[in-house]
Scaffold this motif. Sequence first.
Motif, PDB file in Angstrom:
ATOM      1  N   ILE A   1       0.823  -1.229  -0.077  1.00 11.76           N
ATOM      2  CA  ILE A   1       0.015  -0.130   0.084  1.00 11.76           C
ATOM      3  C   ILE A   1       0.848   1.238  -0.078  1.00 11.76           C
ATOM      4  CG2 ILE A   1      -1.525   1.297   1.327  1.00 11.76           C
ATOM      5  CD1 ILE A   1      -3.008  -1.408   2.115  1.00 11.76           C
ATOM      6  N   LEU A   2       1.931   1.349   0.846  1.00  8.06           N
ATOM      7  CA  LEU A   2       2.666   2.556   0.829  1.00  8.06           C
ATOM      8  C   LEU A   2       3.461   2.641  -0.235  1.00  8.06           C
ATOM      9  CD1 LEU A   2       4.186   1.917   4.540  1.00  8.06           C
ATOM     10  CD2 LEU A   2       2.470   3.590   3.715  1.00  8.06           C
ATOM     11  N   LYS A   3       3.806   1.574  -0.945  1.00  5.26           N
ATOM     12  CA  LYS A   3       4.584   1.827  -2.318  1.00  5.26           C
ATOM     13  C   LYS A   3       3.689   2.157  -3.422  1.00  5.26           C
ATOM     14  CE  LYS A   3       7.107  -0.931  -5.759  1.00  5.26           C
ATOM     15  NZ  LYS A   3       7.426  -2.450  -6.166  1.00  5.26           N
ATOM     16  N   GLU A   4       2.481   1.781  -3.602  1.00  2.00           N
ATOM     17  CA  GLU A   4       1.570   2.254  -4.183  1.00  2.00           C
ATOM     18  C   GLU A   4       1.066   3.657  -4.348  1.00  2.00           C
ATOM     19  OE1 GLU A   4      -1.154   1.951  -7.455  1.00  2.00           O
ATOM     20  OE2 GLU A   4       0.283   0.425  -6.908  1.00  2.00           O
TER      21      GLU A   4
ATOM     22  N   GLY B   1       7.904   9.995  -3.976  1.00  2.50           N
ATOM     23  CA  GLY B   1       9.124  10.197  -2.820  1.00  2.50           C
ATOM     24  C   GLY B   1       8.513  10.886  -1.336  1.00  2.50           C
ATOM     25  N   LYS B   2       7.723  11.820  -1.573  1.00  4.31           N
ATOM     26  CA  LYS B   2       7.028  12.297  -0.482  1.00  4.31           C
ATOM     27  C   LYS B   2       5.573  12.568  -0.925  1.00  4.31           C
ATOM     28  CE  LYS B   2       7.519  15.679   3.420  1.00  4.31           C
ATOM     29  NZ  LYS B   2       8.218  16.713   4.097  1.00  4.31           N
ATOM     30  N   VAL B   3       4.562  12.262  -0.022  1.00  7.57           N
ATOM     31  CA  VAL B   3       3.084  12.332  -0.590  1.00  7.57           C
ATOM     32  C   VAL B   3       2.449  12.489   0.800  1.00  7.57           C
ATOM     33  CG1 VAL B   3       1.334  11.196  -1.580  1.00  7.57           C
ATOM     34  CG2 VAL B   3       3.392  11.039  -2.547  1.00  7.57           C
ATOM     35  N   THR B   4       1.517  13.097   0.807  1.00 13.18           N
ATOM     36  CA  THR B   4       0.362  13.138   1.974  1.00 13.18           C
ATOM     37  C   THR B   4      -0.745  12.436   1.475  1.00 13.18           C
ATOM     38  OG1 THR B   4       1.520  15.243   2.862  1.00 13.18           O
ATOM     39  CG2 THR B   4      -0.716  14.432   3.631  1.00 13.18           C
ATOM     40  N   VAL B   5      -1.371  11.548   2.455  1.00 16.02           N
ATOM     41  CA  VAL B   5      -2.652  10.925   2.001  1.00 16.02           C
ATOM     42  C   VAL B   5      -3.455  10.989   3.266  1.00 16.02           C
ATOM     43  CG1 VAL B   5      -3.607   8.685   1.254  1.00 16.02           C
ATOM     44  CG2 VAL B   5      -1.141   9.391   0.431  1.00 16.02           C
ATOM     45  N   ARG B   6      -4.782  11.047   2.909  1.00 13.54           N
ATOM     46  CA  ARG B   6      -5.857  10.765   4.183  1.00 13.54           C
ATOM     47  C   ARG B   6      -5.621   9.308   4.751  1.00 13.54           C
ATOM     48  NH1 ARG B   6     -10.833  13.967   4.408  1.00 13.54           N
ATOM     49  NH2 ARG B   6     -10.311  15.800   3.001  1.00 13.54           N
ATOM     50  N   ALA B   7      -5.600   9.377   5.987  1.00 14.22           N
ATOM     51  CA  ALA B   7      -5.295   7.964   6.799  1.00 14.22           C
ATOM     52  C   ALA B   7      -6.658   7.066   6.302  1.00 14.22           C
ATOM     53  CB  ALA B   7      -5.293   8.260   8.210  1.00 14.22           C
ATOM     54  N   GLU B   8      -7.777   7.572   6.309  1.00 20.31           N
ATOM     55  CA  GLU B   8      -8.914   6.814   5.863  1.00 20.31           C
ATOM     56  C   GLU B   8      -8.897   6.010   4.772  1.00 20.31           C
ATOM     57  OE1 GLU B   8     -12.539   9.065   4.293  1.00 20.31           O
ATOM     58  OE2 GLU B   8     -11.805  10.058   5.984  1.00 20.31           O
ATOM     59  N   ILE B   9      -8.305   6.729   3.679  1.00 21.72           N
ATOM     60  CA  ILE B   9      -8.017   6.031   2.609  1.00 21.72           C
ATOM     61  C   ILE B   9      -7.192   4.758   2.650  1.00 21.72           C
ATOM     62  CG2 ILE B   9      -7.212   6.282   0.276  1.00 21.72           C
ATOM     63  CD1 ILE B   9      -7.950   9.262   0.107  1.00 21.72           C
TER      64      ILE B   9
ATOM     65  N   LYS C   1      -6.454   3.162   5.567  1.00 20.42           N
ATOM     66  CA  LYS C   1      -7.182   2.044   6.285  1.00 20.42           C
ATOM     67  C   LYS C   1      -8.283   1.381   5.726  1.00 20.42           C
ATOM     68  CE  LYS C   1      -5.747   4.395  10.681  1.00 20.42           C
ATOM     69  NZ  LYS C   1      -6.091   5.063  11.730  1.00 20.42           N
ATOM     70  N   GLU C   2      -8.952   2.035   4.625  1.00 19.28           N
ATOM     71  CA  GLU C   2     -10.025   1.355   4.087  1.00 19.28           C
ATOM     72  C   GLU C   2      -9.496  -0.043   2.975  1.00 19.28           C
ATOM     73  OE1 GLU C   2     -12.114   4.312   1.659  1.00 19.28           O
ATOM     74  OE2 GLU C   2     -12.936   5.134   3.489  1.00 19.28           O
ATOM     75  N   ILE C   3      -8.341   0.369   2.650  1.00 22.55           N
ATOM     76  CA  ILE C   3      -7.727  -0.846   1.652  1.00 22.55           C
ATOM     77  C   ILE C   3      -6.850  -1.930   2.727  1.00 22.55           C
ATOM     78  CG2 ILE C   3      -8.136   0.373  -0.386  1.00 22.55           C
ATOM     79  CD1 ILE C   3      -4.966   1.027  -0.350  1.00 22.55           C
TER      80      ILE C   3
END
Length: 127
Positions: free
Chosen positions: A57-60, A65-73, A75-77
Motif C-alpha cells: 500500500i505504501l509503495k502504491e 518520494g514524499k506524499v500526503t494521503v488521508r489516513a482513512e483511504i 485504512k480502508e484498503i
Amino acid sequence: MRFHRECLYCKKELIGRTDKKFCDPQCKSAYQYQKSKEQPERFFDKVENQLKLNRKILKEFNKGGKVTVRAEILKEIGFNPNFFTHYWKSKKGDVYLFVYEYGFLKTTEHSVDKFILIKWQDYMASK
C-alpha cells in the motif's frame, strides 16, 4: 485378503504400494493445501502478511518520494499503522515509522488524520 484403499483427496481407488495415500502428486498437493487452510493462521503469518500488505500500500501511494494521503483511504484498503519494521527520528523530532523502505508519519490537518509518506534515504542510516 485385499483392502480397498482410496486416495485421501479424490477418493479414487489406489493401485500399487500398500502404504500409498494419493493417486498422484496433484492430489497430494491439493490435499496438503486443503489441510493447511483448515489450520488457524499462525501469529507469525498474520504479522508477515500485514507487513507485506502495508508495504504494498505504501509503495502504491508513494510514487513521488514524499506524499500526503488521508489516513482513512489507506485504512480502508487494509493498511494497519501498528505493523512496521523500524523507525527514524528526524532532526525536527518527528518519528517516522517504516515498513522496510517505505515510511509514514501520522499527522492531523484541519481535524483530518493523514499520513505523510516518505521513502528511506541513505542519510537516515547515519547517526
